[in-house]
Write a protein that holds these residues in place. Sequence first.
Motif, PDB file in Angstrom:
ATOM      1  N   THR A 143       0.823  -1.203   0.000  1.00 24.66           N
ATOM      2  CA  THR A 143       0.000   0.000   0.000  1.00 24.66           C
ATOM      3  C   THR A 143       0.861   1.258   0.000  1.00 24.66           C
ATOM      4  OG1 THR A 143      -0.105   0.191   2.402  1.00 24.66           O
ATOM      5  CG2 THR A 143      -1.764  -1.203   1.336  1.00 24.66           C
ATOM      6  N   ASP A 144       0.236   2.356  -0.319  1.00 29.13           N
ATOM      7  CA  ASP A 144       0.860   3.665  -0.177  1.00 29.13           C
ATOM      8  C   ASP A 144       1.144   3.906   1.307  1.00 29.13           C
ATOM      9  OD1 ASP A 144       1.272   6.558   0.017  1.00 29.13           O
ATOM     10  OD2 ASP A 144       0.349   6.701  -1.960  1.00 29.13           O
ATOM     11  N   PRO A 145       2.333   4.419   1.655  1.00 28.54           N
ATOM     12  CA  PRO A 145       2.596   4.671   3.078  1.00 28.54           C
ATOM     13  C   PRO A 145       1.747   5.791   3.658  1.00 28.54           C
ATOM     14  CG  PRO A 145       4.363   5.569   1.735  1.00 28.54           C
ATOM     15  CD  PRO A 145       3.497   4.756   0.826  1.00 28.54           C
ATOM     16  N   ILE A 146       1.169   6.616   2.794  1.00 24.58           N
ATOM     17  CA  ILE A 146       0.327   7.723   3.251  1.00 24.58           C
ATOM     18  C   ILE A 146      -1.132   7.312   3.119  1.00 24.58           C
ATOM     19  CG2 ILE A 146      -0.215  10.162   3.015  1.00 24.58           C
ATOM     20  CD1 ILE A 146       2.715   9.518   3.767  1.00 24.58           C
ATOM     21  N   GLN A 147      -1.820   7.295   4.240  1.00 25.64           N
ATOM     22  CA  GLN A 147      -3.232   6.945   4.251  1.00 25.64           C
ATOM     23  C   GLN A 147      -4.105   8.181   4.054  1.00 25.64           C
ATOM     24  OE1 GLN A 147      -2.152   5.455   8.155  1.00 25.64           O
ATOM     25  NE2 GLN A 147      -3.627   3.803   7.847  1.00 25.64           N
ATOM     26  N   ASP A 148      -5.337   7.967   3.618  1.00 26.12           N
ATOM     27  CA  ASP A 148      -6.322   9.036   3.684  1.00 26.12           C
ATOM     28  C   ASP A 148      -7.411   8.605   4.657  1.00 26.12           C
ATOM     29  OD1 ASP A 148      -8.052   7.326   2.329  1.00 26.12           O
ATOM     30  OD2 ASP A 148      -7.977   8.436   0.440  1.00 26.12           O
ATOM     31  N   ASP A 149      -8.549   9.254   4.652  1.00 18.26           N
ATOM     32  CA  ASP A 149      -9.559   8.943   5.664  1.00 18.26           C
ATOM     33  C   ASP A 149     -10.194   7.570   5.465  1.00 18.26           C
ATOM     34  OD1 ASP A 149     -11.007   9.554   3.414  1.00 18.26           O
ATOM     35  OD2 ASP A 149     -12.204  11.143   4.319  1.00 18.26           O
ATOM     36  N   ARG A 150      -9.847   6.885   4.357  1.00 17.86           N
ATOM     37  CA  ARG A 150     -10.316   5.513   4.139  1.00 17.86           C
ATOM     38  C   ARG A 150      -9.204   4.505   4.433  1.00 17.86           C
ATOM     39  NH1 ARG A 150     -12.292   7.335  -1.683  1.00 17.86           N
ATOM     40  NH2 ARG A 150     -10.429   8.603  -1.271  1.00 17.86           N
ATOM     41  N   SER A 151      -8.126   4.992   5.023  1.00 20.83           N
ATOM     42  CA  SER A 151      -6.997   4.183   5.469  1.00 20.83           C
ATOM     43  C   SER A 151      -6.146   3.712   4.290  1.00 20.83           C
ATOM     44  CB  SER A 151      -7.470   3.022   6.357  1.00 20.83           C
ATOM     45  OG  SER A 151      -6.356   2.474   7.053  1.00 20.83           O
ATOM     46  N   TRP A 152      -5.673   2.471   4.339  1.00 18.46           N
ATOM     47  CA  TRP A 152      -4.660   1.992   3.398  1.00 18.46           C
ATOM     48  C   TRP A 152      -5.212   1.920   1.979  1.00 18.46           C
ATOM     49  CZ3 TRP A 152      -0.180   2.349   5.626  1.00 18.46           C
ATOM     50  CH2 TRP A 152      -0.064   2.113   7.002  1.00 18.46           C
ATOM     51  N   ARG A 153      -4.436   2.444   1.031  1.00 18.56           N
ATOM     52  CA  ARG A 153      -4.900   2.566  -0.342  1.00 18.56           C
ATOM     53  C   ARG A 153      -3.820   2.060  -1.304  1.00 18.56           C
ATOM     54  NH1 ARG A 153      -4.327   9.124  -1.144  1.00 18.56           N
ATOM     55  NH2 ARG A 153      -2.283   9.312  -0.160  1.00 18.56           N
ATOM     56  N   PHE A 154      -4.237   1.703  -2.511  1.00 18.76           N
ATOM     57  CA  PHE A 154      -3.330   1.087  -3.479  1.00 18.76           C
ATOM     58  C   PHE A 154      -2.891   2.078  -4.560  1.00 18.76           C
ATOM     59  CE2 PHE A 154      -5.792  -2.487  -1.726  1.00 18.76           C
ATOM     60  CZ  PHE A 154      -4.750  -3.241  -1.234  1.00 18.76           C
ATOM     61  N   THR A 155      -2.517   3.271  -4.135  1.00 18.21           N
ATOM     62  CA  THR A 155      -2.147   4.309  -5.094  1.00 18.21           C
ATOM     63  C   THR A 155      -0.747   4.128  -5.674  1.00 18.21           C
ATOM     64  OG1 THR A 155      -1.558   5.677  -3.193  1.00 18.21           O
ATOM     65  CG2 THR A 155      -3.703   6.055  -4.194  1.00 18.21           C
ATOM     66  N   LEU A 156      -0.016   3.094  -5.259  1.00 19.31           N
ATOM     67  CA  LEU A 156       1.277   2.796  -5.881  1.00 19.31           C
ATOM     68  C   LEU A 156       1.104   1.953  -7.139  1.00 19.31           C
ATOM     69  CD1 LEU A 156       3.405   1.890  -2.703  1.00 19.31           C
ATOM     70  CD2 LEU A 156       3.079   4.125  -3.786  1.00 19.31           C
ATOM     71  N   ASP A 157      -0.094   1.430  -7.346  1.00 13.65           N
ATOM     72  CA  ASP A 157      -0.372   0.571  -8.496  1.00 13.65           C
ATOM     73  C   ASP A 157      -1.018   1.362  -9.633  1.00 13.65           C
ATOM     74  OD1 ASP A 157       0.389  -2.075  -7.405  1.00 13.65           O
ATOM     75  OD2 ASP A 157      -1.218  -1.657  -5.961  1.00 13.65           O
ATOM     76  N   PRO A 158      -0.861   0.897 -10.873  1.00 17.00           N
ATOM     77  CA  PRO A 158      -1.501   1.579 -12.005  1.00 17.00           C
ATOM     78  C   PRO A 158      -3.007   1.704 -11.803  1.00 17.00           C
ATOM     79  CG  PRO A 158       0.084  -0.055 -12.783  1.00 17.00           C
ATOM     80  CD  PRO A 158      -0.039  -0.256 -11.297  1.00 17.00           C
ATOM     81  N   GLY A 159      -3.521   2.915 -12.036  1.00 19.94           N
ATOM     82  CA  GLY A 159      -4.948   3.154 -11.871  1.00 19.94           C
ATOM     83  C   GLY A 159      -5.403   3.181 -10.435  1.00 19.94           C
ATOM     84  N   ASP A 160      -4.443   3.172  -9.471  1.00 21.63           N
ATOM     85  CA  ASP A 160      -4.757   3.200  -8.043  1.00 21.63           C
ATOM     86  C   ASP A 160      -5.592   2.010  -7.604  1.00 21.63           C
ATOM     87  OD1 ASP A 160      -3.440   5.607  -8.158  1.00 21.63           O
ATOM     88  OD2 ASP A 160      -5.236   6.848  -7.936  1.00 21.63           O
ATOM     89  N   VAL A 161      -5.374   0.868  -8.260  1.00 23.19           N
ATOM     90  CA  VAL A 161      -6.128  -0.353  -7.959  1.00 23.19           C
ATOM     91  C   VAL A 161      -5.150  -1.518  -7.866  1.00 23.19           C
ATOM     92  CG1 VAL A 161      -7.811  -2.016  -8.873  1.00 23.19           C
ATOM     93  CG2 VAL A 161      -8.258   0.434  -9.052  1.00 23.19           C
ATOM     94  N   ASP A 162      -5.316  -2.348  -6.835  1.00 24.64           N
ATOM     95  CA  ASP A 162      -4.463  -3.526  -6.738  1.00 24.64           C
ATOM     96  C   ASP A 162      -4.740  -4.443  -7.924  1.00 24.64           C
ATOM     97  OD1 ASP A 162      -2.704  -5.403  -4.985  1.00 24.64           O
ATOM     98  OD2 ASP A 162      -4.423  -6.631  -5.599  1.00 24.64           O
ATOM     99  N   PRO A 163      -3.699  -4.861  -8.652  1.00 22.55           N
ATOM    100  CA  PRO A 163      -3.915  -5.617  -9.884  1.00 22.55           C
ATOM    101  C   PRO A 163      -4.453  -7.027  -9.683  1.00 22.55           C
ATOM    102  CG  PRO A 163      -1.571  -5.488  -9.381  1.00 22.55           C
ATOM    103  CD  PRO A 163      -2.267  -4.574  -8.418  1.00 22.55           C
ATOM    104  N   VAL A 164      -4.317  -7.581  -8.492  1.00 26.02           N
ATOM    105  CA  VAL A 164      -4.813  -8.931  -8.228  1.00 26.02           C
ATOM    106  C   VAL A 164      -6.198  -8.890  -7.597  1.00 26.02           C
ATOM    107  CG1 VAL A 164      -4.416 -11.042  -6.909  1.00 26.02           C
ATOM    108  CG2 VAL A 164      -2.497  -9.903  -8.040  1.00 26.02           C
ATOM    109  N   LEU A 165      -6.370  -8.056  -6.585  1.00 25.62           N
ATOM    110  CA  LEU A 165      -7.644  -7.996  -5.872  1.00 25.62           C
ATOM    111  C   LEU A 165      -8.665  -7.093  -6.561  1.00 25.62           C
ATOM    112  CD1 LEU A 165      -6.257  -7.741  -2.220  1.00 25.62           C
ATOM    113  CD2 LEU A 165      -7.084  -9.797  -3.404  1.00 25.62           C
ATOM    114  N   GLY A 166      -8.184  -6.177  -7.402  1.00 28.23           N
ATOM    115  CA  GLY A 166      -9.094  -5.295  -8.126  1.00 28.23           C
ATOM    116  C   GLY A 166      -9.798  -4.279  -7.250  1.00 28.23           C
ATOM    117  N   ILE A 167      -9.149  -3.882  -6.143  1.00 25.63           N
ATOM    118  CA  ILE A 167      -9.759  -2.921  -5.231  1.00 25.63           C
ATOM    119  C   ILE A 167      -8.836  -1.724  -5.039  1.00 25.63           C
ATOM    120  CG2 ILE A 167     -11.175  -4.594  -4.008  1.00 25.63           C
ATOM    121  CD1 ILE A 167      -9.033  -4.752  -1.838  1.00 25.63           C
ATOM    122  N   ALA A 168      -9.411  -0.604  -4.664  1.00 25.98           N
ATOM    123  CA  ALA A 168      -8.634   0.619  -4.462  1.00 25.98           C
ATOM    124  C   ALA A 168      -8.219   0.806  -3.014  1.00 25.98           C
ATOM    125  CB  ALA A 168      -9.454   1.828  -4.926  1.00 25.98           C
TER     126      ALA A 168
END
Length: 335
Positions: A72-97
Motif C-alpha cells: 500500500t501507499d505509506p500515506i493513508q487518507d480517511d479511508r486508510s490503506w490505499r493502493f495508489t502505488l499501483d496503475p490506476g490506483d487499484v491492486d492488480p490482483v484484488l481489483g480494489i482501491a
Amino acid sequence: MANSAPPTTDDGRYERQPFHFTDRITADGRDGWPAEPGRYRIVVSRACPWASRTLVTRRLMGLEDAISVAVTDPIQDDRSWRFTLDPGDVDPVLGIAFLADAYHKADPTYDGGISVPAVVDVPTGAVVTNDVFQVTLDLATEWRAFAREGAPDLYPEALRSEIDEVNARLYRDLNAAVYEAGFATTQAAYEDAYTRVFACLDWLEERLAGQRFMVGDTITEADIRLFTTLVRFDAVYHGHFKCNRNKITEMPVVWAYLRDLFQTPGFGDTVDLDHIKRHYYQVHANINPTQIVPAGPDLSGLTRPHGRESLGGRPFGDGTPPGPAPAAEVIAQQL
C-alpha cells in the motif's frame, strides 16, 4: 490524510484495538482456510512494523511464489490503506482501491480500524485474518510444505515456550510501548511507557552481550519481532514518539545486534526507510502537525561491520540464506 487521533483511555493511555478477523490458514485447513499456493495475498505497508514482520518471514521461508504481496501507499487518507502505488490506483490482483473493501467483503457490518498486514482470499476478495501475531507464526510453520529448500525453523518446538515468553515482554515493553509513549495524551501515561521502553532496551543490552540471537543459537520469531521495532527506533520512535533517552546507535550491544540482522538476507532488504519516515511524520498529524519529514538521522552505519560472529551461532541453523528478492520486490538502497 488520516489525521484522526488514535484511541486512548480516559487516563491518556493508547489502546490498540483487538483483531476482528482471526481465522487461521493452516496445513490441514481446520478453520476452513487451507494453505494453498496462489490462493492468498498479503496486504502490507512497508512502513508498518507489524506488516514488515510478514515480509521478513516470507523472505526467510522463500514463500514469494506461494503467497503474493500487495504494497500500500505509506500515506493513508480517511479511508486508510490505499493502493495508489499501483496503475490506476487499484491492486492488480484484488481489483480494489482500498484495503477496506476486502474488510467489508468479509464483514459488511465491520466498522473498526483497517490494519495491516491482512491476508486476503483472492477468489472471494475477503480478508481471512488481520491477526498480526498468528500470521507470521503460521507462515513459519503451517506453510512449510511450500517453503524453499533450506528454509530455517523460525519457531522450533523445543524453544517455543521461551520464544513466547520473550515475545510477550518485547510486545508489552517495546513493540507496543513505543506507540503508547507516542500516542499518550497525559504525562503519566507517557512516562510509564517511556520507562518500560528503556528498561526493555537495557535488558536487551545485557541479554545480547553474551548471545548472538534472542533465543537459542539461530534466528527465530523473537528476532523478527525485535528487528522491525529496532530498525525504526532512531528514525521515528526516538524523536516522533519522544522515546529520547538515547538512540539505538548509542547502545553498543543492541546497535551491533541490529547491524547483524540488517545485513542478514531477508531482513535489511525488506526495509524501506522512505516509506517508514513519510508514513509516521505525515500521517500522525496530531503529533506532527506540520507534517515535515526530518532529513536524518544518518543510518549508514547499518551496513558497517558488527563483529557479532565471534559469539557463534548459526543464523539459519541447518538451513541456508534466502536468495535475492524477486525483481518486483527489490527496494532501492536508502542508506
